[in-house]
Design an enzyme around this catalytic site. Structure first.
Site, short mmCIF file in Angstrom:
data_model
loop_
_atom_site.label_atom_id
_atom_site.label_comp_id
_atom_site.label_asym_id
_atom_site.label_seq_id
_atom_site.Cartn_x
_atom_site.Cartn_y
_atom_site.Cartn_z
N GLN A 94 -8.83 3.92 -4.60
CA GLN A 94 -8.85 5.37 -4.44
C GLN A 94 -10.18 5.82 -3.84
O GLN A 94 -11.24 5.50 -4.36
CB GLN A 94 -8.62 6.05 -5.80
N LYS A 115 0.31 8.74 -8.82
CA LYS A 115 0.83 7.54 -8.16
C LYS A 115 1.38 6.55 -9.19
O LYS A 115 2.43 5.95 -8.99
CB LYS A 115 -0.28 6.89 -7.32
N ASP A 119 -2.06 1.34 1.56
CA ASP A 119 -2.58 2.59 2.11
C ASP A 119 -2.74 2.49 3.63
O ASP A 119 -3.02 3.49 4.30
CB ASP A 119 -3.97 2.91 1.50
#
Ligand code: NAD
Length: 274
Positions: A80, A36, A103
């Site tokens: 994460q 990412k 997200d």
């Protein structure tokens, strides 16, 4: 899509920054985060990476998220998952400012999605819709079958398809006749995490098949769909690796840019309504 994001950043001069928070040393998570960060650099999005020890406390992670929420150079925040067991990943995610929730996993983002209000959508489901649109797959009135009902993929992709006027069937581990349900699908989405669960003869001839699964096996990465057999019947099918995985990262970049753009146009504190 990456090229589009890059061109948009160059054309507008927008400054976008993605903060990544990785707790512990899970190797798969480290690979995902590194990917990412690299993708951000390629398109001109700044990366602000925080690597935390596995022993960090809930309060310490919460404090970091609070700090990132307040930083003007941070347009998106990514925690994460999964986090180590002594931490509550869901509670930590909920602390992220919804307008920085690239997200799309906070309860506010989930509510905005459910009510079809403007907001940041989860990357994998948004990437699936982008794939379908860019291949002109007709969704209006189509039979869409989603296998898997996670908050991360199954549920949000089902809602996105519903908003596009597909007739959506959500399947899961207790579904009685999965094969028969899948055979009805014009658009079949597998997000389960079981290698090759969806067999070739579960695919209606001419269907579009989206394989979200990433399963590690002796043969390398395999999806949730038996690709070779399904490809003989499907009109369109995504491969694993490839397909949905790279789209997920592309959508993260898109979401980060969307969040950055919203921050520059909306007065802070007024609710940017991205
Ligand atoms: P999850 O484990 O949270 O959810 C799996 C779902 O599958 C559950 O809702 C469960 O009810 C259902 N299920 C389990 N066994 C089943 C069965 N035998 N029949 C029907 N349904 C069954 O998983 P997730 O987070 O949604 O991820 C699913 C897969 O997608 C995993 O392989 C994951 O690695 C992958 N994934 C890929 C990406 C990407 O970027 N490509 C992103 C997220 C997840």
């Amino acid at each position: 899509m990456r090229a589009e994001v890059k061109a948009e950043i160059e054309a507008t001069g927008l400054r976008a920054g993605l903060a990544t928070v990785l707790v512990g040393d899970d190797p798969a998570s480290a690979v995902y985060v590194a990917g990412k960060i690299r993708a951000c650099e390629e398109v001109g999005i700044a990366s602000i990476h925080h690597q935390l020890l596995a022993s960090v406390s809930q309060d310490e992670v919460a404090a970091l998220i609070g700090e990132l929420n307040g930083r003007a150079d941070v347009s998106g925040i990514l925690l994460q998952l999964p986090v180590p067991e002594h931490l509550d990943g869901q509670a930590l995610t909920a602390l992220i400012d919804p307008d920085k929730d690239v997200d799309g996993l906070t309860p506010i983002s989930a509510g905005r999605l459910l009510q079809n209000r403007p907001g940041l959508r989860p990357c994998t489901p948004a990437g699936i819709l982008e794939l379908l649109d860019r291949h002109d797959v007709s969704l209006e009135g189509a039979e869409a079958v989603v296998v898997g009902r996670s908050d991360l993929v199954g549920k949000p992709v089902g809602v996105l398809l519903l908003h596009r006027n597909a007739t959506v069937t959500m399947c899961h581990s207790r579904t009685r006749d999965l094969a028969a349900t899948c055979r009805r699908a014009d658009v079949l989405i597998a997000a389960v995490g079981r290698p090759r669960l969806v067999q070739g003869d579960w695919v209606k001839p001419g269907a579009t098949v989206i394989d979200v699964g990433i399963n590690r096996s002796d043969e390398g990465l395999v999806g949730d769909v038996d690709f070779a057999a399904a490809a003989e019947r499907a009109a369109l099918i995504t491969p694993v690796p490839g397909g949905v995985g790279p789209m997920t990262i592309a959508m993260l970049l898109r979401n980060t840019l969307t969040a950055a753009a919203a921050r520059t146009t909306a007065p802070r504190g007024a609710g940017s309504g991205v």
